[in-house]
Enzyme design. Structure first.
Site, PDB file in Angstrom:
ATOM      1  CE1 TYR A 141      -3.588  -2.661   5.616  1.00 55.15           C
ATOM      2  CE2 TYR A 141      -3.311  -0.330   5.107  1.00 55.15           C
ATOM      3  CZ  TYR A 141      -3.441  -1.642   4.696  1.00 55.15           C
ATOM      4  OH  TYR A 141      -3.396  -1.942   3.351  1.00 55.15           O
ATOM      5  CE  LYS A 182      -0.171  -4.604   2.940  1.00 54.41           C
ATOM      6  NZ  LYS A 182      -0.578  -5.947   2.407  1.00 54.41           N
ATOM      7  CD  GLU A 241      -3.406   3.575   4.489  1.00 50.91           C
ATOM      8  OE1 GLU A 241      -3.188   3.441   5.704  1.00 50.91           O
ATOM      9  OE2 GLU A 241      -4.549   3.592   4.004  1.00 50.91           O
ATOM     10  CB  THR A 293      -0.897  -0.008   1.259  1.00 49.86           C
ATOM     11  OG1 THR A 293      -1.523   1.255   1.405  1.00 49.86           O
ATOM     12  CG2 THR A 293      -0.094  -0.266   2.532  1.00 49.86           C
TER      13      THR A 293
HETATM   14  P1  NAD Z   1      -9.965  -7.289   1.903  1.00 50.01           P
HETATM   15  O1  NAD Z   1      -9.990  -7.023   3.372  1.00 50.01           O
HETATM   16  O2  NAD Z   1     -11.152  -6.995   1.080  1.00 50.01           O
HETATM   17  O3  NAD Z   1      -9.598  -8.836   1.642  1.00 50.01           O
HETATM   18  C1  NAD Z   1      -8.611  -9.502   2.363  1.00 50.01           C
HETATM   19  C2  NAD Z   1      -8.749 -10.991   2.071  1.00 50.01           C
HETATM   20  O4  NAD Z   1      -7.694 -11.685   2.782  1.00 50.01           O
HETATM   21  C3  NAD Z   1     -10.065 -11.591   2.543  1.00 50.01           C
HETATM   22  O5  NAD Z   1     -10.592 -12.446   1.544  1.00 50.01           O
HETATM   23  C4  NAD Z   1      -9.684 -12.390   3.784  1.00 50.01           C
HETATM   24  O6  NAD Z   1     -10.531 -13.502   4.024  1.00 50.01           O
HETATM   25  C5  NAD Z   1      -8.269 -12.820   3.436  1.00 50.01           C
HETATM   26  N1  NAD Z   1      -7.456 -13.105   4.639  1.00 50.01           N
HETATM   27  C6  NAD Z   1      -7.323 -12.319   5.731  1.00 50.01           C
HETATM   28  N2  NAD Z   1      -6.505 -12.928   6.628  1.00 50.01           N
HETATM   29  C7  NAD Z   1      -6.110 -14.098   6.061  1.00 50.01           C
HETATM   30  C8  NAD Z   1      -5.256 -15.156   6.492  1.00 50.01           C
HETATM   31  N3  NAD Z   1      -4.649 -15.125   7.689  1.00 50.01           N
HETATM   32  N4  NAD Z   1      -5.051 -16.193   5.647  1.00 50.01           N
HETATM   33  C9  NAD Z   1      -5.666 -16.237   4.437  1.00 50.01           C
HETATM   34  N5  NAD Z   1      -6.499 -15.281   3.984  1.00 50.01           N
HETATM   35  C10 NAD Z   1      -6.713 -14.223   4.804  1.00 50.01           C
HETATM   36  O7  NAD Z   1      -8.676  -6.523   1.382  1.00 50.01           O
HETATM   37  P2  NAD Z   1      -8.432  -5.709   0.018  1.00 50.01           P
HETATM   38  O8  NAD Z   1      -8.912  -4.335   0.203  1.00 50.01           O
HETATM   39  O9  NAD Z   1      -8.893  -6.532  -1.113  1.00 50.01           O
HETATM   40  O10 NAD Z   1      -6.836  -5.647   0.041  1.00 50.01           O
HETATM   41  C11 NAD Z   1      -6.082  -6.721  -0.503  1.00 50.01           C
HETATM   42  C12 NAD Z   1      -4.608  -6.396  -0.366  1.00 50.01           C
HETATM   43  O11 NAD Z   1      -4.321  -5.192  -1.066  1.00 50.01           O
HETATM   44  C13 NAD Z   1      -4.140  -6.179   1.064  1.00 50.01           C
HETATM   45  O12 NAD Z   1      -2.863  -6.736   1.205  1.00 50.01           O
HETATM   46  C14 NAD Z   1      -4.094  -4.670   1.207  1.00 50.01           C
HETATM   47  O13 NAD Z   1      -3.124  -4.285   2.164  1.00 50.01           O
HETATM   48  C15 NAD Z   1      -3.695  -4.266  -0.187  1.00 50.01           C
HETATM   49  N6  NAD Z   1      -4.129  -2.921  -0.630  1.00 50.01           N
HETATM   50  C16 NAD Z   1      -5.444  -2.554  -0.538  1.00 50.01           C
HETATM   51  C17 NAD Z   1      -5.853  -1.310  -1.016  1.00 50.01           C
HETATM   52  C18 NAD Z   1      -7.291  -0.862  -0.952  1.00 50.01           C
HETATM   53  O14 NAD Z   1      -7.585   0.291  -1.292  1.00 50.01           O
HETATM   54  N7  NAD Z   1      -8.235  -1.701  -0.573  1.00 50.01           N
HETATM   55  C19 NAD Z   1      -4.905  -0.445  -1.575  1.00 50.01           C
HETATM   56  C20 NAD Z   1      -3.561  -0.846  -1.636  1.00 50.01           C
HETATM   57  C21 NAD Z   1      -3.193  -2.094  -1.166  1.00 50.01           C
HETATM   58  O1  DAU Z   2      -4.171   4.010   0.515  1.00 46.75           O
HETATM   59  C1  DAU Z   2      -4.384   2.642   0.365  1.00 46.75           C
HETATM   60  C2  DAU Z   2      -5.244   2.138   1.505  1.00 46.75           C
HETATM   61  O2  DAU Z   2      -6.566   2.620   1.249  1.00 46.75           O
HETATM   62  C3  DAU Z   2      -5.242   0.624   1.646  1.00 46.75           C
HETATM   63  O3  DAU Z   2      -3.947   0.184   1.963  1.00 46.75           O
HETATM   64  C4  DAU Z   2      -6.227   0.186   2.744  1.00 46.75           C
HETATM   65  O4  DAU Z   2      -6.285  -1.232   2.796  1.00 46.75           O
HETATM   66  C5  DAU Z   2      -7.597   0.737   2.399  1.00 46.75           C
HETATM   67  O5  DAU Z   2      -8.508   0.418   3.437  1.00 46.75           O
HETATM   68  C6  DAU Z   2      -7.547   2.257   2.197  1.00 46.75           C
HETATM   69  O6  DAU Z   2      -7.275   2.931   3.450  1.00 46.75           O
HETATM   70  P1  DAU Z   2      -8.026   4.294   3.850  1.00 46.75           P
HETATM   71  O7  DAU Z   2      -8.000   4.421   5.319  1.00 46.75           O
HETATM   72  O8  DAU Z   2      -7.532   5.430   3.047  1.00 46.75           O
HETATM   73  O9  DAU Z   2      -9.524   3.939   3.314  1.00 46.75           O
HETATM   74  P2  DAU Z   2     -10.967   4.183   3.959  1.00 46.75           P
HETATM   75  O10 DAU Z   2     -11.972   3.871   2.921  1.00 46.75           O
HETATM   76  O11 DAU Z   2     -11.104   3.541   5.295  1.00 46.75           O
HETATM   77  O12 DAU Z   2     -10.968   5.768   4.205  1.00 46.75           O
HETATM   78  C7  DAU Z   2     -10.784   6.669   3.136  1.00 46.75           C
HETATM   79  C8  DAU Z   2     -10.778   8.065   3.719  1.00 46.75           C
HETATM   80  O13 DAU Z   2     -12.093   8.361   4.204  1.00 46.75           O
HETATM   81  C9  DAU Z   2      -9.863   8.221   4.931  1.00 46.75           C
HETATM   82  O14 DAU Z   2      -9.281   9.506   4.900  1.00 46.75           O
HETATM   83  C10 DAU Z   2     -10.785   8.074   6.121  1.00 46.75           C
HETATM   84  C11 DAU Z   2     -12.099   8.640   5.602  1.00 46.75           C
HETATM   85  N1  DAU Z   2     -13.320   8.028   6.156  1.00 46.75           N
HETATM   86  C12 DAU Z   2     -13.426   6.673   6.158  1.00 46.75           C
HETATM   87  C13 DAU Z   2     -14.549   6.056   6.664  1.00 46.75           C
HETATM   88  C14 DAU Z   2     -14.673   4.543   6.689  1.00 46.75           C
HETATM   89  C15 DAU Z   2     -14.345   8.827   6.625  1.00 46.75           C
HETATM   90  O15 DAU Z   2     -14.241  10.080   6.606  1.00 46.75           O
HETATM   91  N2  DAU Z   2     -15.462   8.227   7.119  1.00 46.75           N
HETATM   92  C16 DAU Z   2     -15.608   6.878   7.172  1.00 46.75           C
HETATM   93  O16 DAU Z   2     -16.663   6.384   7.678  1.00 46.75           O
END
Ligand code: NAD
Ligand code: DAU
Length: 353
Positions: free
Chosen positions: A159, A163, A135, A133
């Protein structure tokens, strides 16, 4: 015999399900094995359209269980790993940091060690691709230049600390053991199948239920948004053509303040549900800020563009439209994932709002 045997971890989650779908469809000669523990965030329904494909196999399991992972790598002769499994929600990491250390740090280490034992120095044709990420880089001021691959790590939440730690272990396995690894650091994703604890699907769901939309602090925090299918394409690009030992930033080049995003979602949902413009603006509710809330993320993805030719294809307007339409067309999906544990989480986070 399959041309390649790829393990995707966390494939039943949000981004993982898009990566699995892309790989299964685009590479019929590969066997794709999805290892997922099915935590609250994992959902086999995310892959209902893929589960019968002959080149797809689902295995329920925990990446922290190294012996089982070793068996799986041996049984399926895995030669490539795309590692997405993680605890992914910043707010949950503030209430339960240990869960994040366990899965994100120890789980990644156990996967690396299983691969090292199984591959046993025979690294030709092997790759460990770690999904990380933006972050890990910390936070930016309004006028700072976007994060590049050489920006020093400076995580602030449990978090992002977990990571960052996992990224360091991946690099250590490359530098110490010669394991071919790549790391991608991506910005905020949005799109279908995102769990409604994250800002965009939470906002859509709350508008549909006429519930308050909680905006943390002033709403001025900035995120760089990327449509999830663009991220999946970037992962495909780096997995196949990235240089071992390198890391690549992935971003949408699309910075928005949270309050602008919320208003954009309201506009889209109101329009697509036939309501008068601005109907749901009254739901915006400013609430206490997230602890340690990073002000701004912005990604410089020029290395990936210049070296491997990847660029995002889906604009924010187009992506938001597609996303809102998907949530409107799939209300049963949201209803099923927002029952039970989700409502307890929601009450604890946001109270009766
Ligand atoms: P998510 O929370 O939607 O999915 C995570 C998945 O991992 C789930 O299916 C869960 O069951 C599985 N999991 C959790 N713990 C596990 C374990 N111990 N063993 C096996 N499986 C397990 O997450 P996401 O948003 O799809 O993110 C996926 C990856 O991408 C993560 O590594 C996250 O850090 C990274 N990432 C996410 C974002 C974002 O915006 N969502 C951005 C950049 C990077
Ligand atoms: O930047 C990449 C990351 O983006 C990933 O690594 C993480 O897995 C993913 O969860 C995401 O993190 P954020 O914390 O940025 O995402 P989130 O959707 O939780 O929040 C986005 C922004 O909105 C953040 O500044 C917090 C704010 N927020 C979030 C929630 C859930 C609110 O203001 N209100 C809310 O209820």
């Amino acid at each position: 015999m399959a041309e390649r045997n790829i393990l995707i971890t966390g494939g039943a989650g949000f981004i993982g399900s898009h990566v699995v779908r892309l790989f299964v469809g685009r590479y019929p000669s590969y066997r794709i094995v999805n290892l997922d523990k099915l935590t609250y965030a994992g959902n086999p329904a995310n892959l209902a359209d893929v589960e019968r494909c002959p080149n797809y196999t689902f295995v329920k399991g925990d990446i922290c269980d190294m012996e089982s992972v070793c068996d799986l790598l041996l049984r399926y002769e895995i030669d490539g790993i795309v590692h997405l499994a993680a605890e992914s929600h910043v707010d949950r990491s503030i209430t339960d940091p240990f869960a994040f250390a366990r899965t994100n740090v120890m789980g990644t280490l156990s996967l690396l060690e299983a691969a090292r034992r199984q591959w046993d120095g025979r690294y030709d044709g092997k790759l460990f691709h770690h999904i990380s990420t933006d972050e890990v880089y910390g936070t930016l001021g309004p006028d700072d230049t976007p994060f590049s691959e050489t920006t020093a790590y400076d995580p602030h939440s449990p978090y992002s600390a977990s990571k960052a730690s996992s990224d360091h272990f991946v690099r250590a396995y490359h530098d110490t053991f010669g394991m071919p690894t790549v790391i991608t650091n991506c910005s905020n994703n949005y799109g279908p199948y995102q769990f409604p604890e994250k800002l965009i699907p939470l906002c859509i769901n709350n508008i549909l239920h006429r519930r308050a939309i909680p905006v943390y602090g002033s709403g001025d925090n900035v995120r760089d948004w990327l449509y999830v299918e663009d991220h999946a394409r970037a992962i495909d690009t780096v997995f196949h053509r990235g240089c071992p030992g390198e890391s690549y930033n992935i971003g949408g080049g699309c910075e928005r303040r949270n309050i602008e995003m919320v208003k954009g979602i309201i506009e889209t949902v109101d329009r697509l549900t036939g309501k008068a413009p601005g109907t749901s603006l009254d739901l915006i509710t400013y609430v206490a800020d997230r602890k340690g809330h990073d002000l701004r993320y912005a990604i410089n993805a020029s290395k990936l563009a210049d070296e491997l030719g990847w660029r995002p294809k889906v604009s924010l307007d187009e992506g938001l439209e597609r996303t809102v339409r998907w949530y409107l067309d799939n209300r049963a999906w949201t209803d099923s994932v927002t029952s039970g544990e989700y409502m307890r989480y929601y009450e604890a986070m946001y109270g009766g709002r």
